[in-house]
Structures are given as structure tokens and as C-alpha cells.
Enzyme design. Structure first.
Site, PDB file in Angstrom:
ATOM      1  N   GLU A   1     -17.077  41.676  26.414  1.00 57.49           N
ATOM      2  CA  GLU A   1     -16.426  40.397  26.155  1.00 57.49           C
ATOM      3  C   GLU A   1     -15.932  40.325  24.707  1.00 57.49           C
ATOM      4  OE1 GLU A   1     -18.688  37.225  29.049  1.00 57.49           O
ATOM      5  OE2 GLU A   1     -19.530  37.548  27.057  1.00 57.49           O
ATOM      6  N   CYS A   2     -14.652  40.099  24.522  1.00 59.97           N
ATOM      7  CA  CYS A   2     -14.054  39.839  23.214  1.00 59.97           C
ATOM      8  C   CYS A   2     -14.436  40.933  22.203  1.00 59.97           C
ATOM      9  CB  CYS A   2     -14.454  38.447  22.728  1.00 59.97           C
ATOM     10  SG  CYS A   2     -13.368  37.778  21.445  1.00 59.97           S
ATOM     11  N   GLY A   3     -15.358  40.661  21.283  1.00 64.30           N
ATOM     12  CA  GLY A   3     -15.767  41.682  20.326  1.00 64.30           C
ATOM     13  C   GLY A   3     -16.307  42.918  21.008  1.00 64.30           C
TER      14      GLY A   3
END
Length: 441
Positions: A326-328
Site C-alpha cells: 500500500e502506497c509507501g
């Protein structure tokens, strides 16, 4: 999620700490109020309206109790009601920190206040303001008849005389609960995604204690009025992850984890092992890996040199075992990450392309992801962009505009996106992220 039939009923002192807008100081006032009452021997529970990872870290430190997100759309109205009622059954004080301004967003902090029967307590930055303070308070109190505003807090006043002037400016029916002076203890550092993570703030406990003394001197040690809360407790979720061992990255680079998410995974039967990519740690026996969001861009050089973590992640991927990034976490799975200074750092290389920090907001808002197992709700918030030749497997949907949102990428059993999921919004879909025994889309 179905309910268990058990009804929770409780009375508790409670308030929604809100503001006319962002930057008024409500986060630190909420945390300091929690610490003030905790230091007085009271049991305090705090919640955060909307998707937010950073404020809850400080609020947990301040209150000494778990902090959960409440959002009528993302977490659902029923969950908002039972979490508030459950907290009321064990606490002397319940505080909810709003997001942005009182009426901003859909659903707004005001909508949550109405749902929970909470009085709104605005924090208004009074620096550079005199009688207009009363006009701002009046506007907040009159904008919606169903949102009671009977008290306000003046923040960052310049002197006791300034505080008296503000109190005199208030219209009938609204009183000044307290006037907080400008004080170093009330300041908390921030960066591009919000306030700095609690674990990075030196002497945070001492600062919160000092700030609590500032609020006590300002007359903010009194409890708000009691309200009655009632809700049904939800039934336990199905044991869809029985025997599944999930490795979860958690350190300063990967820390954006909803407490409700990990509690749901455990309630569905999963065993959770936490590891630190920054410390080059691995969990060889893991059935699935979760790389949550965070700040990999601030630690890219160190991540690039952690060969044990990278080799283990690549082996897990080649073995076609589930990875949720997720994301990072997705940024760490790309071939490279270009940080804010333009430096390029090699990442794990599970997906082609690179993530690039751009110095401005690239994605923000509440979104949902439709899967074959159900609809996951969540949000997006990032300051980087992705350059990849990979075609998206799917897209999220923006709640506000009902349009295509973040791209979702997949390779083998890796699922990657800027989208942050709130697992309790669909336990079946959350379980499917880590089992992958059926197609997700």
C-alpha cells in the site's frame, strides 16, 4: 457486519474537538486535553474522525489507550456508534478529534457529531484576531441547527487581556471555555503528510505533561457534559484466515497501519509477525506479506542497502505468495525510488518503473475498491507519482465524484496501489487480499 444482539448503553462526558479549518491547533489541544485528564486519574478514550495515521499515534501516547478512526462512510455508521458506546462503557471521558473544519468533507466532522450525539467544541486560532472571534464562533454555531456549539476554545492568545476581549466578543449562548496562550509545549513538528510520527518526537511524554499544565492554567480541566450512548456490539467475523501467518512491515518507514485492520486479521484467525525493513529483518515462514504505507522516501538510501529484506521479498514474490503493498509499500516494490532531492535509490524491483517524489499533493480522498469478495473502503494521500509500463489490473472509485481513482497493479500474487484499505469495511475482501485462493477481480 452483523451484530451480536448485545446492546451497550452508557453515559459519559464527551465532545467533538473541531475547528473552523486545518491549522487551528485542534490536534495538540485534543492530545493535551487527553493527557490533562489522564494525569488527573481519569480514564480517557480518544478517536479520530476520518482517515488519519499520524494524529492517532500522538493521541494514543497522550491518552494511554487505543485510538480508532471513525468515519460514517469509510468505517460505517454502525461501527462509529458501537466504538463510541463501547468506549463510554469503560471511560470517564471520550474525545473525538475532527478533521479539517467542522463542516468540511462528506461526511464531515459535523455529520459524525450528529451521529454520535456529540457536542461540537471548536478550537479557534485567535492570533491576530479580536472581536471577529465572536463572529467566527457565531457562524459555527448557527450554520447547522442540528450541530450544537455552546462553548469554544481560543488558541494561541497573546495575553490575559486578549483572552478577556475574546470572551466579551462572544454572542449570547456561547461561552469561552478556555483561552490557551502561545507556548512552546503546544507546538508539534510536521512534514508533508502531516504531523511527525510520535515515535520520532523526542521527549513527547514530557512535552504532553508540560502542555497539560498550560491547559490547566487556562481553565480547561473541567469535564464536558455527559451524553447517553447506545449501540449493538457486532458479531465476531468469520475465521477466514485461520492458520495464515502474515508478516507486517512496521518501523519508521512503514507505519501507516489502522489498529482496526490488525485486530480484524487476528479475529479472522491470522497470526501476525512484525518486522523492520530498515533493520534488514525478515519472516521466512510467512504465508503473506503486508507492506503498509509510511515514509520510504525519507529512508530510501538505507532501504536500498538492506539485502536480506530485498532478497526475502523477491523470493516470496517468485514463490507466488501474497504480498499487499500500500502506497509507501508499493514504492518499495518498484525498481527505484527518486527522493525529494532527486536522488535515485534501487528498491526491490518486483514491479517495473519507479516512484518519484514531486513536492506537491498528487492524490487525496476517500475511495473504494470493488473486488469479487466485496467492496473495500479506504483513502489515498500521497506526494509521489508512479512511472511504470505496467497496465493497471483495476482502479478504485472516488467516493465524492464516483469516478476512477487510484490504479491497482498486480504481478503474480502481488497487489499494489496508492490506496489504503480499511479492512473492517469488508472482512471477506480483506481476507482475500492475503489468501488469493480465488480471483480478486
Amino acid at each position: 457486519m452483523s451484530d451480536s444482539g448485545e446492546t451497550i448503553q452508557a453515559r459519559v462526558a464527551a465532545a467533538m474537538i473541531t475547528a473552523p479549518g486545518s491549522g487551528q491547533g485542534k490536534s495538540m489541544v485534543t492530545a493535551t486535553l487527553a493527557r490533562l485528564h489522564r494525569n488527573a486519574g481519569r480514564r480517557v478514550r480518544v478517536f479520530k474522525h476520518g482517515p488519519d495515521y499520524l494524529d492517532p499515534m500522538v493521541l494514543e501516547k497522550a491518552s494511554g489507550a487505543p485510538v480508532y478512526q471513525l468515519h460514517p462512510w469509510m468505517t460505517g455508521e454502525a461501527e462509529c456508534a458501537w466504538r463510541l458506546a463501547d468506549a463510554a462503557s469503560e471511560a470517564d471521558l471520550v474525545l473525538v478529534e475532527g478533521s479539517m473544519g467542522l463542516f468540511d468533507g462528506n461526511p464531515s466532522s459535523a455529520d459524525l457529531a450528529v451521529l454520535g450525539g456529540l457536542p461540537a467544541l471548536p478550537v479557534i486560532d485567535a492570533a491576530g484576531m479580536a472581536q471577529t472571534f465572536g463572529a467566527v464562533a457565531l457562524g459555527l454555531a448557527r450554520y447547522r441547527e442540528d450541530v450544537p456549539v455552546h462553548e469554544v476554545i481560543a488558541n494561541r492568545i497573546g495575553s490575559p487581556g486578549h483572552g478577556r476581549m475574546l470572551a466579551e466578543s462572544l454572542p449570547e449562548g456561547i461561552r469561552l471555555l478556555g483561552a490557551v496562550p502561545r507556548h512552546e509545549a503546544m507546538n508539534i513538528p510536521d512534514r508533508h503528510l502531516g504531523i511527525v510520527q510520535a515515535q520520532e518526537i523526542q521527549n513527547l511524554d514530557e512535552q504532553l505533561d508540560a502542555a497539560a499544565e498550560v491547559l490547566q492554567a487556562a481553565g480547561l480541566d473541567q469535564l464536558p457534559k455527559e451524553i447517553q450512548l447506545s449501540a449493538r456490539r457486532p458479531a465476531p467475523p468469520p475465521r477466514l484466515l485461520e492458520g495464515c501467518r502474515i508478516a507486517i512491515a512496521r518501523d519508521r518507514a512503514f507505519a501507516f497501519i489502522y489498529r482496526a485492520n490488525t485486530e480484524l486479521l487476528e479475529a479472522m484467525g491470522a497470526s501476525l509477525d512484525y518486522f523492520s525493513p530498515l533493520a534488514n529483518e525478515t519472516v521466512p515462514e510467512a504465508d503473506a506479506i503486508w507492506l503498509p504505507g509510511g515514509y520510504p522516501e525519507l529512508h530510501a538510501a538505507k532501504l536500498a542497502g538492506q539485502s536480506a529484506f530485498r532478497d526475502w521479498l523477491q523470493a516470496h514474490h517468485q514463490a507466488d505468495r501474497p504480498i499487499l503493498a500500500e502506497c509507501g509499500g508499493m514504492m518499495a516494490c518498484m525498481e527505484a525510488l527518486v527522493d525529494g532531492d532527486g536522488e535515485r535509490h534501487a528498491m526491490a524491483g518486483l514491479l517495473p518503473g519507479e516512484s518519484i517524489m514531486v513536492g506537491r499533493l498528487m492524490g487525496l480522498g476517500i475511495q473504494s475498491l470493488e473486488t469479487a469478495a466485496g467492496s473495500l473502503r479506504g483513502h489515498t494521500f500521497h506526494h509521489s507519482r508512479l512511472e511504470t509500463p505496467l497496465e493497471p489490473l483495476a482502479h478504485t472509485r472516488r467516493q465524492r465524484f464516483d469516478s476512477a481513482g487510484e490504479a491497482v497493479y498486480s504481478d503474480k500474487s502481488l497487489l499494489a496501489s496508492y490506496f489504503h484499505s480499511y479492512f473492517p469495511s469488508s472482512p471477506a475482501a480483506a481476507a482475500a487480499l492475503f489468501r488469493r485462493d480465488e480471483p480478486l477481480f
